[in-house]
Design a protein around this motif. Structure first.
Motif, mmCIF file in Angstrom:
data_model
loop_
_atom_site.group_PDB
_atom_site.id
_atom_site.type_symbol
_atom_site.label_atom_id
_atom_site.label_comp_id
_atom_site.label_asym_id
_atom_site.label_seq_id
_atom_site.Cartn_x
_atom_site.Cartn_y
_atom_site.Cartn_z
ATOM 1 N N ASN A 113 -46.769 14.491 5.425
ATOM 2 C CA ASN A 113 -46.475 13.065 5.297
ATOM 3 C C ASN A 113 -46.799 12.396 6.624
ATOM 4 O OD1 ASN A 113 -44.422 13.895 6.979
ATOM 5 N ND2 ASN A 113 -42.753 13.358 5.619
ATOM 6 N N ASN A 114 -46.724 11.079 6.633
ATOM 7 C CA ASN A 114 -46.846 10.303 7.877
ATOM 8 C C ASN A 114 -48.124 10.577 8.670
ATOM 9 O OD1 ASN A 114 -44.310 9.342 7.203
ATOM 10 N ND2 ASN A 114 -43.233 10.777 8.523
ATOM 11 N N GLN A 115 -49.218 10.848 7.966
ATOM 12 C CA GLN A 115 -50.493 11.049 8.649
ATOM 13 C C GLN A 115 -51.228 9.705 8.728
ATOM 14 O OE1 GLN A 115 -50.902 14.299 9.843
ATOM 15 N NE2 GLN A 115 -48.848 14.400 8.946
ATOM 16 N N GLU A 116 -51.800 9.438 9.884
ATOM 17 C CA GLU A 116 -52.446 8.138 10.084
ATOM 18 C C GLU A 116 -53.894 8.118 9.589
ATOM 19 O OE1 GLU A 116 -52.068 4.760 13.517
ATOM 20 O OE2 GLU A 116 -52.411 6.820 14.181
ATOM 21 N N ARG A 117 -54.577 9.256 9.702
ATOM 22 C CA ARG A 117 -55.992 9.311 9.336
ATOM 23 C C ARG A 117 -56.299 10.635 8.647
ATOM 24 N NH1 ARG A 117 -59.157 9.601 14.353
ATOM 25 N NH2 ARG A 117 -57.381 10.872 14.986
ATOM 26 N N ASP A 120 -55.978 13.531 10.992
ATOM 27 C CA ASP A 120 -54.612 14.009 11.204
ATOM 28 C C ASP A 120 -54.170 14.902 10.053
ATOM 29 O OD1 ASP A 120 -54.355 12.412 13.566
ATOM 30 O OD2 ASP A 120 -54.005 10.675 12.285
ATOM 31 N N LEU A 121 -54.521 14.505 8.836
ATOM 32 C CA LEU A 121 -54.172 15.312 7.667
ATOM 33 C C LEU A 121 -54.848 16.675 7.737
ATOM 34 C CD1 LEU A 121 -52.867 15.648 4.879
ATOM 35 C CD2 LEU A 121 -54.897 14.574 3.891
ATOM 36 N N ALA A 122 -56.128 16.695 8.105
ATOM 37 C CA ALA A 122 -56.856 17.967 8.210
ATOM 38 C C ALA A 122 -56.193 18.872 9.244
ATOM 39 C CB ALA A 122 -58.316 17.708 8.589
ATOM 40 N N GLY A 123 -55.767 18.297 10.358
ATOM 41 C CA GLY A 123 -55.087 19.093 11.371
ATOM 42 C C GLY A 123 -53.779 19.645 10.869
ATOM 43 N N GLU A 130 -55.376 28.910 5.500
ATOM 44 C CA GLU A 130 -56.425 29.649 6.217
ATOM 45 C C GLU A 130 -57.568 28.720 6.629
ATOM 46 O OE1 GLU A 130 -59.373 33.527 5.628
ATOM 47 O OE2 GLU A 130 -58.446 32.580 3.875
ATOM 48 N N ALA A 131 -57.924 27.767 5.760
ATOM 49 C CA ALA A 131 -59.016 26.836 6.070
ATOM 50 C C ALA A 131 -58.681 26.077 7.347
ATOM 51 C CB ALA A 131 -59.208 25.858 4.917
ATOM 52 N N ASP A 132 -59.669 25.931 8.240
ATOM 53 C CA ASP A 132 -59.389 25.224 9.488
ATOM 54 C C ASP A 132 -59.674 23.728 9.323
ATOM 55 O OD1 ASP A 132 -62.141 24.742 9.887
ATOM 56 O OD2 ASP A 132 -62.381 26.537 11.116
ATOM 57 N N SER A 133 -59.283 22.948 10.327
ATOM 58 C CA SER A 133 -59.380 21.488 10.234
ATOM 59 C C SER A 133 -60.821 21.006 10.085
ATOM 60 C CB SER A 133 -58.729 20.842 11.461
ATOM 61 O OG SER A 133 -59.352 21.273 12.653
ATOM 62 N N ALA A 139 -64.661 18.613 3.826
ATOM 63 C CA ALA A 139 -64.400 18.481 2.388
ATOM 64 C C ALA A 139 -63.821 17.106 2.067
ATOM 65 C CB ALA A 139 -63.447 19.583 1.924
ATOM 66 N N PHE A 140 -62.930 16.613 2.930
ATOM 67 C CA PHE A 140 -62.302 15.308 2.701
ATOM 68 C C PHE A 140 -63.328 14.178 2.713
ATOM 69 C CE2 PHE A 140 -58.038 16.734 4.820
ATOM 70 C CZ PHE A 140 -57.832 17.629 3.777
#
Length: 347
Positions: A113-117, A120-123, A130-133, A139-140
């Motif tokens: 939650n509370n992700q700005e971009r 940030d969500l990927a991180g 297992e998938a890295d940012s 993918a996003f």
């Protein structure tokens, strides 16, 4: 008599050998071989893991690595490694351990939650799967996927609804994204779409406005009223004049999303960005934040009123004073300006 002794001796030797064999097999296969004190240990095996990688992961958890190695080879595990998240119970035997890491891939709970971009969500997700940012952000932002499903890069964050979800740890980036899109479609029922349409909004626009509402107030019980203010402005052709959009525009312009801005200055209002709702009418091109479900529901179920203005209520922290006229608003606004000046908040 002599023959009977030979037979008896042979039988005794056979029993001893069988006992030794049974003890050896029991010791390697069935006796406990864990070295940890907790009730269970969590093991994560990567998709490209070799048997040496598995042994390195398990090593600190085992009393006897050699016996595990022998059992793993005997059971054919070394040529049939499975990726995933596995749980080993305290007191497990080598046989139990091999069975667990071969067929016991257990889902984990993912929350955000509370992700700005999107970055940030990927991180955030990259810390849990297992998938890295890097794989996740790719993918996003996949242009073909976004176009096929009615998104643009600016609105892509709208697809991710904050909650807790179950995933296998070794779920790859595209599979994660696709499941989140399925969750998005499931959330947007015909009833919710009808409520959005009644406000003159698409689902993506609801998310955008909800992101502003959440940034304006942390009080969930106040969000329907704040949503009502912005909808009143939209429906009457006013600019939104939302401070959080200006803050986002300033940070985006400087490419510095770690920057903390507590006070919007007059010069900020001149920032030439489509996210600056003091300068441009309508909604910004995308969300400025990831709103939670209470903010989304506030936009879908706004309070009906005639308020067009609001400002922080310094006598009731976290809440706001609402006004129907400019004169009322200016009086409310002055108490806030006086307070913020006494606090020495200049930026």
């Amino acid at each position: 008599m002599y023959i009977k002794k030979i037979i008896a001796t042979t039988a005794l030797i056979g029993l001893v050998i069988a006992g030794i064999f049974a003890y050896t097999i029991y010791g390697k296969f069935l006796s406990p071989n864990t070295a940890f004190n907790n009730d269970e240990a969590h093991v994560y095996i990567a998709s490209d893991a070799t048997y040496q990688d598995v042994k390195a992961e398990l090593g600190p958890l085992l009393k006897d690595e050699e016996s595990f190695d022998q059992v793993a080879k005997r059971k054919g595990y070394i040529s049939n490694i499975k990726a995933g998240h596995f749980i080993i119970k305290k007191g497990s035997s080598n046989n139990d351990i091999v069975n667990s890491i071969r067929s016991g891939n257990i889902p984990i709970k993912i929350s955000f939650n509370n992700q700005e971009r999107l970055e940030d969500l990927a991180g955030r997700i990259g810390q849990q799967l297992e998938a890295d940012s890097t794989e996740l952000i790719s993918a996003f932002k996949d242009a073909e996927f976004l176009k096929e499903n009615g998104f643009e890069e600016e609105t892509a964050l709208s697809m991710y609804l904050p909650n807790t979800y179950e995933f296998y740890w070794n779920t790859d980036a595209k599979a994660y994204r696709d499941k989140m899109f399925s969750e998005y479609k499931r959330f947007w029922t015909e009833e919710r779409k009808a409520k959005a349409e009644a406000q003159g909004l698409t689902p993506n626009e609801v998310y955008v406005l909800a992101s502003i509402v959440q940034k304006e107030t942390a009080k969930t019980d106040e969000r329907p009223r704040v949503a009502g203010v912005y909808l009143n402005r939209l429906h009457n052709g006013w600019k939104l004049d939302a401070d959080p959009t200006v803050i986002y525009a300033v940070k985006k312009e400087a490419n510095d999303f770690d920057r903390v801005i507590k006070r919007v200055l007059y010069k900020d209002l001149e920032t030439d960005s489509p996210y600056n709702t003091y300068k441009y009418g309508g909604l910004p091109p995308g969300p400025i934040f990831m709103p939670d479900l209470s903010a989304i529901n506030a936009v879908l179920n706004p309070e009906s009123h005639q308020y067009y203005f609001f400002v922080a209520d310094v006598s009731n922290p976290g809440y706001h004073l609402f006004a129907k006229t400019v004169a009322q608003h200016n009086a409310n606004r002055q108490q806030y300006i006086n307070w913020i000046n006494t606090q020495g908040i200049n930026r």
